[in-house]
Write an enzyme that holds these catalytic residues in place. Structure first.
Site, PDB file in Angstrom:
ATOM      1  N   SER A 188       0.845  -1.189   0.000  1.00  0.00           N
ATOM      2  CA  SER A 188       0.000   0.000   0.000  1.00  0.00           C
ATOM      3  C   SER A 188       0.894   1.258   0.000  1.00  0.00           C
ATOM      4  CB  SER A 188      -0.937  -0.050   1.210  1.00  0.00           C
ATOM      5  OG  SER A 188      -2.039   0.768   1.039  1.00  0.00           O
ATOM      6  N   ASP A 352      -8.467  -7.298  -4.481  1.00  0.00           N
ATOM      7  CA  ASP A 352      -8.124  -5.961  -3.982  1.00  0.00           C
ATOM      8  C   ASP A 352      -8.799  -4.920  -4.854  1.00  0.00           C
ATOM      9  OD1 ASP A 352      -6.985  -3.604  -3.111  1.00  0.00           O
ATOM     10  OD2 ASP A 352      -4.914  -4.301  -3.243  1.00  0.00           O
ATOM     11  N   HIS A 385      -7.690  -5.934  -0.156  1.00  0.00           N
ATOM     12  CA  HIS A 385      -6.421  -5.216  -0.052  1.00  0.00           C
ATOM     13  C   HIS A 385      -5.581  -5.678   1.143  1.00  0.00           C
ATOM     14  CE1 HIS A 385      -3.592  -1.938  -0.513  1.00  0.00           C
ATOM     15  NE2 HIS A 385      -3.821  -1.547   0.734  1.00  0.00           N
TER      16      HIS A 385
END
Length: 415
Positions: A188, A352, A385
């Site tokens: 991320s 995701d 995610h």
């Protein structure tokens, strides 16, 4: 640099809420369950350290001085200095990536992936994790005391970009005596930092493992961040950011976290966990309080987040993510990768929807077009995610194989 110093004592105040931490296990809907008792497995007990250096010139044209970074290290640096791995954390993470703090009832945020025999094997590698500037987990940020006023910075804290974050980390890496990192990695926002390292310091990064990230935010991703920021800024307790010593904007920060948390989990995972189950009842009560289990879960996540994170830091860090654009100094993503010298491993997750595989594939395509040695792994998972935090067998195997090959190559180059 005219001076530096390190310590294991906090050298800057952080949000008093942080003292209420136990750390949050934010990995998945499973984190709604009770925490496990401490086992002190893996690397065992660890302690956060603090590195301070005089100043950092920021991209906005302002100077931050002094600068404190919270960091932790695990394992041992080898004689050649060829086994150092820098882990960059995601939006609300910190320097405590694995192991246990004394008295804590949960381990570091990537305990599944960092430690003896794990993807980032601390028996083989010297692992470093640094908290970013702009945050509230020990590094300098909005809750820190501004030496010019002896008051918390609040909104006087200058905007810090992803580039500023990794420039601060470079001071730490240099301080630790590491000339070249075997790998910079993260998921991320951590993946964004890893990419920025590759293009800003190409001679200091052997490889990059970029997980569930992008080279720049889409309008949808910026939109989610903006809704979270508006929730904070419109909270009456926010008071223009000057809430320190008063009631905190807990309602706004909680809502911001709830919004963000929805993006971390796939629709499939939420449905599997909660479907349309009611909360401790068998029929509707026809009111606006909690009716469904998923509502209770989100409120729990929001309330827990308020106990450990600072609202102003949330504003600053989401803005840094919005501003991030790997191509900004190069004209295109392809040209950015042309400036890099690293080998890349990109990992994406099929479910995701915050940073979907198509965005990661765009990075892969650009890196390959620039002639970079690039590997892509897409992990089939329903989690969404946050799958990167769990460390699946596929993710672990991909990282282990990649690092083993690259360390052999790095050792040969260093001979």
């Amino acid at each position: 640099m005219t001076y530096w110093k390190t310590s294991t004592k906090r050298s800057v105040p952080v949000n008093s809420m942080a003292a209420l931490n136990p750390k949050e296990s934010k990995a998945s809907p499973e984190s709604h369950a009770a925490v496990v008792p401490p086992q002190y497995d893996g690397v065992g007990l660890v302690e956060t350290q603090y590195f301070e250096f005089p100043c950092l010139d920021l991209e906005v044209g302002k100077r931050l001085e002094p600068v404190t970074l919270a960091y932790e290290t695990y394992g041992t640096l080898n004689e050649k200095g060829t086994n150092a791995i820098l882990i960059c954390h995601a939006l609300t993470g910190d320097a405590h990536v694995t192991g246990w703090h004394k008295g804590a009832n949960v381990p570091g945020w990537w305990h599944n992936c960092v430690g003896p025999g794990k993807a980032y094997d601390t028996d083989r590698y010297f692992v470093i994790c640094s908290n970013v500037i702009g945050g509230c987990m020990g590094s300098v940020g909005p809750p820190s005391i501004n030496p010019a006023t002896a008051q918390p910075y609040a909104l006087d804290f200058p905007f810090a970009t992803i580039g500023d974050m990794i420039n601060a980390q470079k001071h730490l890496v240099d301080h630790l005596g590491i000339k070249k990192l075997l790998c910079v990695t993260g998921g991320s926002m951590g993946g964004m930092q890893a990419l920025q390292w590759a293009v800003s310091y190409p001679d200091q990064v052997q490889t990059v493992v970029c997980i569930a990230a992008s080279g720049r935010e889409t309008s949808q991703q910026i939109a989610f961040n903006e809704v979270g920021r508006r929730a904070i800024i419109t909270d009456p307790n926010w008071m223009g950011g000057n809430y320190y010593g008063r009631s905190i904007p807990s309602a706004g920060l909680s809502v911001a976290r709830m919004i963000g948390h929805i993006t971390y989990i796939s629709d499939e995972a939420l449905h599997s966990k909660f479907a349309r189950k009611l909360q401790d009842k068998e029929k509707f009560d026809y009111h606006f309080d909690t009716e469904f289990e998923v509502e209770s879960y989100l409120r729990y996540q929001g309330d827990k987040f308020v106990q450990r994170f600072d609202a102003n830091s949330y504003l600053y860090l989401t803005r840094a993510v919005d501003y991030f654009d790997l191509s900004a100094d190069f004209g295109s993503i392809n040209q950015a990768f042309s400036a890099a010298k690293s080998r890349f491993l990109f990992i994406a997750f099929s479910s995701d929807w915050l940073y979907p595989p198509r965005q990661v594939k765009e990075l892969v395509k650009a890196a390959k077009s620039a002639g970079r040695d690039t590997t892509y792994v897409e992990v089939e998972t329903p989690v969404g995610h946050d799958a990167f935090l769990l460390g699946s067998e596929t993710q672990t195997a991909a990282i282990c194989n990649f690092l083993t090959a690259e360390q052999e190559r790095f050792n040969e180059d260093a001979s």
